[in-house]
Design a protein around this motif. Structure first.
Motif, PDB file in Angstrom:
ATOM      1  N   SER A  27       4.883 -53.751  -0.937  1.00  0.00           N
ATOM      2  CA  SER A  27       4.492 -54.507  -2.127  1.00  0.00           C
ATOM      3  C   SER A  27       5.682 -54.659  -3.060  1.00  0.00           C
ATOM      4  CB  SER A  27       3.352 -53.796  -2.849  1.00  0.00           C
ATOM      5  OG  SER A  27       3.787 -52.530  -3.331  1.00  0.00           O
ATOM      6  N   ARG A  28       5.501 -55.451  -4.098  1.00  0.00           N
ATOM      7  CA  ARG A  28       6.585 -55.680  -5.059  1.00  0.00           C
ATOM      8  C   ARG A  28       6.959 -54.389  -5.774  1.00  0.00           C
ATOM      9  NH1 ARG A  28      10.981 -58.429  -5.238  1.00  0.00           N
ATOM     10  NH2 ARG A  28      11.783 -58.664  -7.353  1.00  0.00           N
ATOM     11  N   ILE A  29       5.994 -53.569  -6.110  1.00  0.00           N
ATOM     12  CA  ILE A  29       6.268 -52.296  -6.784  1.00  0.00           C
ATOM     13  C   ILE A  29       7.040 -51.367  -5.859  1.00  0.00           C
ATOM     14  CG2 ILE A  29       5.220 -50.253  -7.829  1.00  0.00           C
ATOM     15  CD1 ILE A  29       5.044 -52.741  -9.537  1.00  0.00           C
ATOM     16  N   THR A  78      16.094 -46.924 -14.791  1.00  0.00           N
ATOM     17  CA  THR A  78      15.142 -47.171 -13.706  1.00  0.00           C
ATOM     18  C   THR A  78      14.108 -48.209 -14.124  1.00  0.00           C
ATOM     19  OG1 THR A  78      13.775 -45.318 -14.461  1.00  0.00           O
ATOM     20  CG2 THR A  78      15.436 -44.857 -12.777  1.00  0.00           C
ATOM     21  N   ALA A  79      13.533 -48.863 -13.112  1.00  0.00           N
ATOM     22  CA  ALA A  79      12.534 -49.904 -13.367  1.00  0.00           C
ATOM     23  C   ALA A  79      11.117 -49.435 -13.093  1.00  0.00           C
ATOM     24  CB  ALA A  79      12.841 -51.139 -12.519  1.00  0.00           C
ATOM     25  N   THR A  80      10.960 -48.262 -12.485  1.00  0.00           N
ATOM     26  CA  THR A  80       9.624 -47.760 -12.145  1.00  0.00           C
ATOM     27  C   THR A  80       9.471 -46.317 -12.615  1.00  0.00           C
ATOM     28  OG1 THR A  80      10.356 -46.982  -9.973  1.00  0.00           O
ATOM     29  CG2 THR A  80       9.534 -49.253 -10.128  1.00  0.00           C
ATOM     30  N   GLU A  81       8.247 -45.870 -12.689  1.00  0.00           N
ATOM     31  CA  GLU A  81       7.957 -44.493 -13.091  1.00  0.00           C
ATOM     32  C   GLU A  81       8.391 -43.521 -12.000  1.00  0.00           C
ATOM     33  OE1 GLU A  81       6.930 -41.474 -15.548  1.00  0.00           O
ATOM     34  OE2 GLU A  81       7.000 -43.620 -16.017  1.00  0.00           O
ATOM     35  N   ILE A  82       8.188 -43.890 -10.751  1.00  0.00           N
ATOM     36  CA  ILE A  82       8.614 -43.022  -9.652  1.00  0.00           C
ATOM     37  C   ILE A  82      10.139 -42.858  -9.662  1.00  0.00           C
ATOM     38  CG2 ILE A  82       8.713 -42.802  -7.136  1.00  0.00           C
ATOM     39  CD1 ILE A  82       6.053 -44.187  -6.973  1.00  0.00           C
ATOM     40  N   GLY A  83      10.826 -43.959  -9.908  1.00  0.00           N
ATOM     41  CA  GLY A  83      12.274 -43.888 -10.002  1.00  0.00           C
ATOM     42  C   GLY A  83      12.737 -43.001 -11.142  1.00  0.00           C
ATOM     43  N   PHE A  86      12.203 -39.394 -10.044  1.00  0.00           N
ATOM     44  CA  PHE A  86      13.230 -39.022  -9.064  1.00  0.00           C
ATOM     45  C   PHE A  86      14.571 -38.788  -9.749  1.00  0.00           C
ATOM     46  CE2 PHE A  86      16.589 -40.132  -6.028  1.00  0.00           C
ATOM     47  CZ  PHE A  86      16.268 -39.300  -4.973  1.00  0.00           C
ATOM     48  N   LYS A  87      14.898 -39.597 -10.731  1.00  0.00           N
ATOM     49  CA  LYS A  87      16.141 -39.449 -11.484  1.00  0.00           C
ATOM     50  C   LYS A  87      16.181 -38.098 -12.206  1.00  0.00           C
ATOM     51  CE  LYS A  87      18.479 -41.400 -15.541  1.00  0.00           C
ATOM     52  NZ  LYS A  87      18.472 -42.512 -16.525  1.00  0.00           N
ATOM     53  N   ALA A  88      15.065 -37.713 -12.842  1.00  0.00           N
ATOM     54  CA  ALA A  88      15.014 -36.433 -13.565  1.00  0.00           C
ATOM     55  C   ALA A  88      15.174 -35.260 -12.600  1.00  0.00           C
ATOM     56  CB  ALA A  88      13.706 -36.329 -14.338  1.00  0.00           C
ATOM     57  N   LYS A  89      14.508 -35.324 -11.444  1.00  0.00           N
ATOM     58  CA  LYS A  89      14.609 -34.235 -10.473  1.00  0.00           C
ATOM     59  C   LYS A  89      16.014 -34.176  -9.859  1.00  0.00           C
ATOM     60  CE  LYS A  89       9.708 -34.127  -9.231  1.00  0.00           C
ATOM     61  NZ  LYS A  89       8.706 -34.276  -8.142  1.00  0.00           N
ATOM     62  N   LEU A  90      16.602 -35.335  -9.626  1.00  0.00           N
ATOM     63  CA  LEU A  90      17.949 -35.371  -9.063  1.00  0.00           C
ATOM     64  C   LEU A  90      18.966 -34.772 -10.023  1.00  0.00           C
ATOM     65  CD1 LEU A  90      19.797 -36.289  -6.747  1.00  0.00           C
ATOM     66  CD2 LEU A  90      19.950 -38.526  -7.850  1.00  0.00           C
ATOM     67  N   LEU A  91      18.876 -35.121 -11.304  1.00  0.00           N
ATOM     68  CA  LEU A  91      19.794 -34.556 -12.303  1.00  0.00           C
ATOM     69  C   LEU A  91      19.586 -33.055 -12.448  1.00  0.00           C
ATOM     70  CD1 LEU A  91      19.701 -37.301 -15.088  1.00  0.00           C
ATOM     71  CD2 LEU A  91      21.619 -36.735 -13.581  1.00  0.00           C
ATOM     72  N   ASN A  92      18.350 -32.622 -12.403  1.00  0.00           N
ATOM     73  CA  ASN A  92      18.059 -31.194 -12.503  1.00  0.00           C
ATOM     74  C   ASN A  92      18.652 -30.435 -11.317  1.00  0.00           C
ATOM     75  OD1 ASN A  92      16.618 -28.847 -13.697  1.00  0.00           O
ATOM     76  ND2 ASN A  92      15.408 -28.986 -11.820  1.00  0.00           N
ATOM     77  N   ARG A  93      18.540 -31.024 -10.142  1.00  0.00           N
ATOM     78  CA  ARG A  93      19.100 -30.395  -8.948  1.00  0.00           C
ATOM     79  C   ARG A  93      20.627 -30.348  -9.014  1.00  0.00           C
ATOM     80  NH1 ARG A  93      18.126 -26.545  -5.395  1.00  0.00           N
ATOM     81  NH2 ARG A  93      19.075 -26.968  -3.362  1.00  0.00           N
ATOM     82  N   ILE A  94      21.228 -31.403  -9.490  1.00  0.00           N
ATOM     83  CA  ILE A  94      22.693 -31.441  -9.618  1.00  0.00           C
ATOM     84  C   ILE A  94      23.176 -30.383 -10.604  1.00  0.00           C
ATOM     85  CG2 ILE A  94      24.619 -32.840 -10.468  1.00  0.00           C
ATOM     86  CD1 ILE A  94      23.214 -35.277  -9.315  1.00  0.00           C
ATOM     87  N   ASN A  95      22.495 -30.265 -11.735  1.00  0.00           N
ATOM     88  CA  ASN A  95      22.886 -29.256 -12.735  1.00  0.00           C
ATOM     89  C   ASN A  95      22.732 -27.841 -12.198  1.00  0.00           C
ATOM     90  OD1 ASN A  95      23.479 -31.218 -14.664  1.00  0.00           O
ATOM     91  ND2 ASN A  95      21.372 -31.283 -15.416  1.00  0.00           N
TER      92      ASN A  95
END
Length: 277
Positions: A27-29, A78-83, A86-95
């Protein structure tokens, strides 16, 4: 694969629509979610590729490139809530994974000694200061060793000239102690002058730059080349073992270790080194 799918998105739909058993399409989303994930993981892929090299310094780029990767992911909208999740979890993992990066002596010292970066990417002044102090202490040991050897040589010469006790031995020791006390008050002169110089362009070769600085920084250049030569990952070693396995096959089982080393060395040379460019 996801990047390729997104690049061919408009063609995939038109092609699959002609199939009798057309699969379920995104889908578009879901397409927007894929675009967010690909954009967020793109800096990570670039970092993995950069630090896996073997023809350029990789240890000294760890702190700067992780800092740039974190900044790129943080600045991406990001353009979506899922994105966004994912961005917050990715930054947390990197830190969590790289929070101790600046306190690792080898990485910190090699970054300081890389004329392209120096202290630019240190988030904490204490980490940069500790790395500089480590470099300074190593330079003092090298300089102190040379100074002691010079005094010992002078003493040996004096002892050979005369069989009488060397009364100037106390003077030599006193000069040595005063020199060491005076050096503690400030950084090594070579290190101080090096830190005051501006950083060079990132595209320049750090090894060639240190070769040009060797007349002005004879001791520091040796230390810098030692740290810049350290590799940051085991990828080059694993790549070499894989290549060795391709060279020494069952049909070449009698190939000696000496000849295998020669073949691996010759195959590792670039076209420029062979004079083919």
């Amino acid at each position: 694969m996801l990047e390729r799918f997104l690049a061919l998105e408009e063609y995939v739909y038109s092609v699959t629509s002609k199939c009798s058993n057309m699969p379920d399409m995104l889908s578009r989303i879901e397409i927007l979610v894929l675009k967010d994930l690909v954009a967020l993981m793109s800096p990570v892929a670039s970092v993995i590729t950069e630090i896996s090299g073997e023809n350029y310094p990789t240890c000294s780029v760890m702190i700067p490139i992780i800092h740039c990767m974190t900044a790129a992911i943080t600045d991406f909208v990001t353009a979506t809530e899922i994105g966004n999740e994912f961005k917050a979890k990715l930054l947390n993992r990197i830190n969590n994974k790289f929070h101790h990066l600046e306190s690792t002596p080898i990485l910190a010292i090699s970054t300081i000694l890389d004329p392209r970066f120096k202290r630019l990417y240190f988030k904490t002044a204490l980490a940069a200061s500790n790395a500089i102090q480590d470099i300074d202490s190593q330079l003092r040991k090298i300089s102190g060793y040379k100074t002691r050897k010079a005094i010992e040589n002078d003493q040996d010469v004096n002892n050979t000239k005369s069989s009488t006790p060397n009364l100037w031995h106390f003077h030599d020791n006193l000069v040595m102690k005063n020199r060491e006390v005076a050096d503690v008050e400030s950084l090594n002169l070579e290190l101080k002058q090096y830190l005051h110089q501006p950083v060079i362009n990132r595209s320049e070769n750090a090894f060639k730059h240190w070769e040009s600085l060797k007349p002005a920084f004879p001791t520091l250049s040796k230390l810098a080349l030692q740290y810049l030569s350290i590799i940051s990952t085991s990828v080059p070693c694993e790549r070499l073992f894989s290549h060795a396995g391709n060279v020494k096959t069952d049909n070449r089982s009698r190939l000696t270790g000496e000849h295998l080393n020669m073949l691996l060395f010759l195959s590792s040379m670039s076209n420029e080194e062979w004079g083919l460019t």
